[in-house]
Design a protein around this motif. Structure first.
Motif, PDB file in Angstrom:
ATOM      1  N   SER A   9     108.440  76.539  72.239  1.00 12.15           N
ATOM      2  CA  SER A   9     107.819  75.762  71.153  1.00 12.15           C
ATOM      3  C   SER A   9     108.189  74.280  71.257  1.00 12.15           C
ATOM      4  O   SER A   9     109.368  73.919  71.205  1.00 12.15           O
ATOM      5  N   PRO A  10     107.189  73.385  71.372  1.00 13.57           N
ATOM      6  CA  PRO A  10     107.531  71.963  71.443  1.00 13.57           C
ATOM      7  C   PRO A  10     108.082  71.429  70.120  1.00 13.57           C
ATOM      8  O   PRO A  10     108.879  70.491  70.106  1.00 13.57           O
ATOM      9  N   LEU A  35     105.687  84.770  68.149  1.00 10.27           N
ATOM     10  CA  LEU A  35     104.637  84.812  67.134  1.00 10.27           C
ATOM     11  C   LEU A  35     103.432  84.018  67.601  1.00 10.27           C
ATOM     12  O   LEU A  35     103.553  83.149  68.469  1.00 10.27           O
ATOM     13  N   LYS A  52     105.229  79.944  60.673  1.00 10.38           N
ATOM     14  CA  LYS A  52     105.376  79.055  61.828  1.00 10.38           C
ATOM     15  C   LYS A  52     106.834  78.754  62.082  1.00 10.38           C
ATOM     16  O   LYS A  52     107.650  78.753  61.151  1.00 10.38           O
ATOM     17  N   ILE A  53     107.117  78.467  63.338  1.00 10.55           N
ATOM     18  CA  ILE A  53     108.422  77.959  63.719  1.00 10.55           C
ATOM     19  C   ILE A  53     108.256  76.497  64.122  1.00 10.55           C
ATOM     20  O   ILE A  53     107.156  76.117  64.538  1.00 10.55           O
ATOM     21  N   PRO A  54     109.324  75.705  64.016  1.00 10.58           N
ATOM     22  CA  PRO A  54     110.682  76.049  63.633  1.00 10.58           C
ATOM     23  C   PRO A  54     110.868  76.149  62.106  1.00 10.58           C
ATOM     24  O   PRO A  54     110.165  75.491  61.352  1.00 10.58           O
ATOM     25  N   SER A  67     108.997  70.944  61.215  1.00  7.81           N
ATOM     26  CA  SER A  67     109.901  70.188  62.087  1.00  7.81           C
ATOM     27  C   SER A  67     110.162  68.771  61.560  1.00  7.81           C
ATOM     28  O   SER A  67     111.244  68.215  61.737  1.00  7.81           O
ATOM     29  N   VAL A  68     109.163  68.197  60.893  1.00  7.93           N
ATOM     30  CA  VAL A  68     109.307  66.841  60.347  1.00  7.93           C
ATOM     31  C   VAL A  68     110.446  66.822  59.317  1.00  7.93           C
ATOM     32  O   VAL A  68     111.289  65.921  59.303  1.00  7.93           O
ATOM     33  N   ASP A 106      99.881  69.714  68.194  1.00  7.35           N
ATOM     34  CA  ASP A 106      98.991  70.581  67.401  1.00  7.35           C
ATOM     35  C   ASP A 106      97.681  70.832  68.155  1.00  7.35           C
ATOM     36  O   ASP A 106      97.218  71.977  68.235  1.00  7.35           O
ATOM     37  N   TYR A 113      95.862  78.405  72.132  1.00  6.43           N
ATOM     38  CA  TYR A 113      95.514  79.614  71.369  1.00  6.43           C
ATOM     39  C   TYR A 113      94.064  80.006  71.650  1.00  6.43           C
ATOM     40  O   TYR A 113      93.746  81.192  71.810  1.00  6.43           O
TER      41      TYR A 113
HETATM   42  N1  LIG Z   1     103.694  71.312  61.664  1.00  7.87           N
HETATM   43  C1  LIG Z   1     104.570  72.329  62.222  1.00  7.87           C
HETATM   44  C2  LIG Z   1     103.884  72.982  63.406  1.00  7.87           C
HETATM   45  C3  LIG Z   1     104.680  74.167  63.941  1.00  7.87           C
HETATM   46  C4  LIG Z   1     103.848  75.052  64.864  1.00  7.87           C
HETATM   47  O1  LIG Z   1     102.630  74.918  65.021  1.00  7.87           O
HETATM   48  N2  LIG Z   1     104.549  76.020  65.503  1.00  7.87           N
HETATM   49  C5  LIG Z   1     103.883  76.991  66.341  1.00  7.87           C
HETATM   50  C6  LIG Z   1     104.738  77.320  67.545  1.00  7.87           C
HETATM   51  S1  LIG Z   1     104.924  75.925  68.587  1.00  7.87           S
HETATM   52  C7  LIG Z   1     103.726  78.270  65.538  1.00  7.87           C
HETATM   53  O2  LIG Z   1     104.629  78.651  64.819  1.00  7.87           O
HETATM   54  N3  LIG Z   1     102.574  78.931  65.665  1.00  7.87           N
HETATM   55  C8  LIG Z   1     102.298  80.155  64.995  1.00  7.87           C
HETATM   56  C9  LIG Z   1     101.141  80.033  64.071  1.00  7.87           C
HETATM   57  O3  LIG Z   1     100.510  78.956  64.005  1.00  7.87           O
HETATM   58  O4  LIG Z   1     100.848  81.013  63.371  1.00  7.87           O
HETATM   59  C10 LIG Z   1     105.920  71.708  62.590  1.00  7.87           C
HETATM   60  O5  LIG Z   1     105.985  70.477  62.728  1.00  7.87           O
HETATM   61  O6  LIG Z   1     106.934  72.425  62.651  1.00  7.87           O
END
Ligand SMILES: N[C@@H](CCC(=O)N[C@@H](CS)C(=O)NCC(=O)O)C(=O)O
Length: 201
Positions: A9-10, A35, A52-54, A67-68, A106, A113
């Motif tokens: 995950s970036p 996930l 979503k992670i993190p 993450s922000v 994003d 995906y």
């Molecule tokens: N805006 C979120 C974006 C996090 C995100 O998109 N994480 C992805 C993995 S890199 C995720 O959890 N995807 C699963 C999903 O969208 O259901 C952040 O800054 O943390």
């Protein structure tokens, strides 16, 4: 503190780089998660209803996302304004560069995906093209300013993670040739222990 994240995950990488740069990495217990939007992870959902992670869960049990927010929380823990300039034009330039880097990630994750999860008969090329056009424009904007890794801030860290993610998942893109200054920026960042230690495998 527990950090729900993954090796690839970036956004998770951004938080890990921030923690290392702030000397807080040893305080994190990493929980590796799998996930996608179509593969629910109940452990993540319990901490973050957006799935979503993190996600950071503090020692007091408070869940912090995305993450922000985690990055600024860690910066505050480390005394404040280490990676987030305190005020004025410098602060908003760093926050905007963070938004640009997050937007690249994003859009790139959206394409990934689309290509790896959506059944082929439902794929829509204009959608993919539209997302990739965001990446292209954002890279040109990032390259319009000469960037040195130091002094490090949240914007530069995020841009570095976004560039590295493109390199990892979209090696066919020509951004290195199109924007040599971004390539040297990323190569210098990649030498920092925080980036070297968090390279996606
Ligand atoms: N805006 C979120 C974006 C996090 C995100 O998109 N994480 C992805 C993995 S890199 C995720 O959890 N995807 C699963 C999903 O969208 O259901 C952040 O800054 O943390």
């Amino acid at each position: 503190m527990k950090l729900h994240t993954s090796v690839t995950s970036p956004f998770g990488r951004k938080v890990k780089v921030v923690a290392i740069e702030l000397g807080l990495f040893d305080r994190l217990e990493l929980l590796q998660e799998q996930l996608t939007p179509v593969q629910a992870n109940e452990r993540v959902n319990a901490a973050n209803p957006l799935g979503k992670i993190p996600v950071l869960v503090t020692d007091e049990g408070q869940a912090i996302y995305d993450s922000v927010v985690i990055a600024e929380y860690l910066d505050d823990m480390a005394g404040g304004h280490r990676l987030f300039p305190a005020a004025g034009a410098e602060r908003y330039a760093a926050l905007t560069l963070q938004a640009l880097g997050d937007g690249i990630m994003d859009a790139a994750i959206g394409v990934r995906y689309e290509l790896s999860l959506r059944p082929e008969q439902y794929r829509w090329q204009p959608w993919i093209d539209g997302l990739m056009a965001k990446v292209t424009r954002a890279l040109a904007t990032a390259a319009a300013v000469e960037r040195q890794p130091l002094p490090l801030d949240i914007g530069k860290i995020t841009l570095g993670c976004a560039l590295a993610f493109l390199e990892f998942r979209f090696p066919e893109l020509t951004w290195r040739q199109d924007h040599p200054s971004l390539a040297s920026f990323m190569d210098e960042l990649a030498e920092r222990p925080s980036f070297a230690k968090t390279k996606p495998a």
